[in-house]
Design a protein around this motif. Sequence first.
Motif, PDB file in Angstrom:
ATOM      1  N   PHE A   1       0.720  -1.255  -0.165  1.00 54.05           N
ATOM      2  CA  PHE A   1       0.123  -0.390  -0.005  1.00 54.05           C
ATOM      3  C   PHE A   1       0.549   1.555   0.125  1.00 54.05           C
ATOM      4  N   SER A   2       2.459   1.229  -0.199  1.00 54.09           N
ATOM      5  CA  SER A   2       2.893   2.196   0.332  1.00 54.09           C
ATOM      6  C   SER A   2       2.758   2.643  -0.761  1.00 54.09           C
ATOM      7  N   LYS A   3       3.616   4.475  -0.845  1.00 52.90           N
ATOM      8  CA  LYS A   3       3.365   5.494  -2.452  1.00 52.90           C
ATOM      9  C   LYS A   3       4.552   4.969  -3.785  1.00 52.90           C
TER      10      LYS A   3
ATOM     11  N   ALA B   1      -3.742   5.345  -7.042  1.00 51.23           N
ATOM     12  CA  ALA B   1      -3.513   4.766  -5.307  1.00 51.23           C
ATOM     13  C   ALA B   1      -4.269   3.331  -4.753  1.00 51.23           C
TER      14      ALA B   1
ATOM     15  N   SER C   1      -8.118   2.112   1.594  1.00 50.30           N
ATOM     16  CA  SER C   1      -7.066   2.378   2.631  1.00 50.30           C
ATOM     17  C   SER C   1      -6.920   0.868   3.898  1.00 50.30           C
TER      18      SER C   1
ATOM     19  N   ASP D   1      -6.983   1.356   6.649  1.00 46.68           N
ATOM     20  CA  ASP D   1      -7.858   1.438   7.720  1.00 46.68           C
ATOM     21  C   ASP D   1      -9.691   1.319   7.202  1.00 46.68           C
ATOM     22  N   GLU D   2      -9.675   1.561   5.496  1.00 47.06           N
ATOM     23  CA  GLU D   2     -10.733   1.082   5.443  1.00 47.06           C
ATOM     24  C   GLU D   2     -10.910  -0.287   5.593  1.00 47.06           C
TER      25      GLU D   2
ATOM     26  N   ALA E   1       3.118  -1.117   5.340  1.00 45.04           N
ATOM     27  CA  ALA E   1       1.457  -2.085   5.558  1.00 45.04           C
ATOM     28  C   ALA E   1       1.442  -2.966   6.165  1.00 45.04           C
TER      29      ALA E   1
ATOM     30  N   GLN F   1       0.569  -1.947   9.688  1.00 44.92           N
ATOM     31  CA  GLN F   1      -0.424  -1.282  10.212  1.00 44.92           C
ATOM     32  C   GLN F   1      -1.499  -2.201  10.096  1.00 44.92           C
TER      33      GLN F   1
END
Length: 340
Positions: free
Chosen positions: A97-99, A114, A118, A120-121, A142, A145
């Motif tokens: 998920f990182s840039k 992107a 996310s 979080d979602e 990721a 998180q």
Amino acid sequence: MPLPKALLGYPQSDHFREGRFRNARERPPTTLWQSLKLFGAVLFRKPAGTVPKRPIPVRPVTRQMLEAAPDRSLFRLGHSTILLKLQGRYWLTDPVFSKRASPVQWAGPARFHAPPISIDELPPIAGVILSHNHYDHLDHAAVLQLDAKTETFIAPLGVGDQLMAWGISPGKIEQLDWWQSTLAHGLKLTATPAQHFSGRGLRDSDQSLWASFVIQDRDLRIFFSGDSGYFDGFKAIGDAYGPFDLTLMETGAYDPRWAFVHMQPEQTLQAHLDLRGRWLLPIHNGTFDLAMHRWQEPFERITALAASHGVDITTPIMGERIDISTPPSSQGWWRDPVTA
């Protein structure tokens, strides 16, 4: 105080010798001059078109959409990151998920798009399936998180030790050698061979294993290739676990100079046939610039090959929901990213 498993080695594995994991067939040696030439080409002689000139289409995904999605749904989130909904639970493959796919976030290959959702979602995750430890497959940020919402991390030998070093509880990690299986939430997950390599720095080359995975949900069978060159292991996997309803097959970041560890599209198609796959979904493309080909080329070559061989292929837009049992045919969204 006992030594960490990574320092003791993995004597239980037939693939671990002299401090390193090995492919069934040894990787051809690369000279220093060859490495320097390749490094120079990547840095200074990149052809045009390896990065999209315009934003590629992405369909945003929400928590509500996931909860409303029927069972056996699949969402492609980018590169080799796939979200599966099986028996009402959610599974992620190689979540990045990182840039940037890089040890640092100020340099290295940057995303074309992107993530459609996310971390979080995301809803609670039953399991994260990791194929190996390269930066475009194992994302440190990721993983940390995801830890709070993930029940289990399933990884090849040594990759789990890396997770423990990052602070993931050993009780949440299951490490598998090739051909080993585990049961979780009604699924059978089997680590199967791949022809690749591992390493995240200059001193850890091949100290963790790489793998593909067989995902079985009762009568449904999915193959996740991870990264691999073409080898006879695909036929062995097909003989042992095929036929597959869907194969998630590496098709991108290839080059003749590293064909031993990344398949050309013709080899991807043959591997799908060896596995006795029904539908083919090409992954490892459309998110990062990791090779010398145009960014659209993997899609164009594999869809043309599939058409010429009568193979059913699906190429969902990032974030698009598909039914694993009856996915839609390829629609060529990459040909016109403005209107797709």
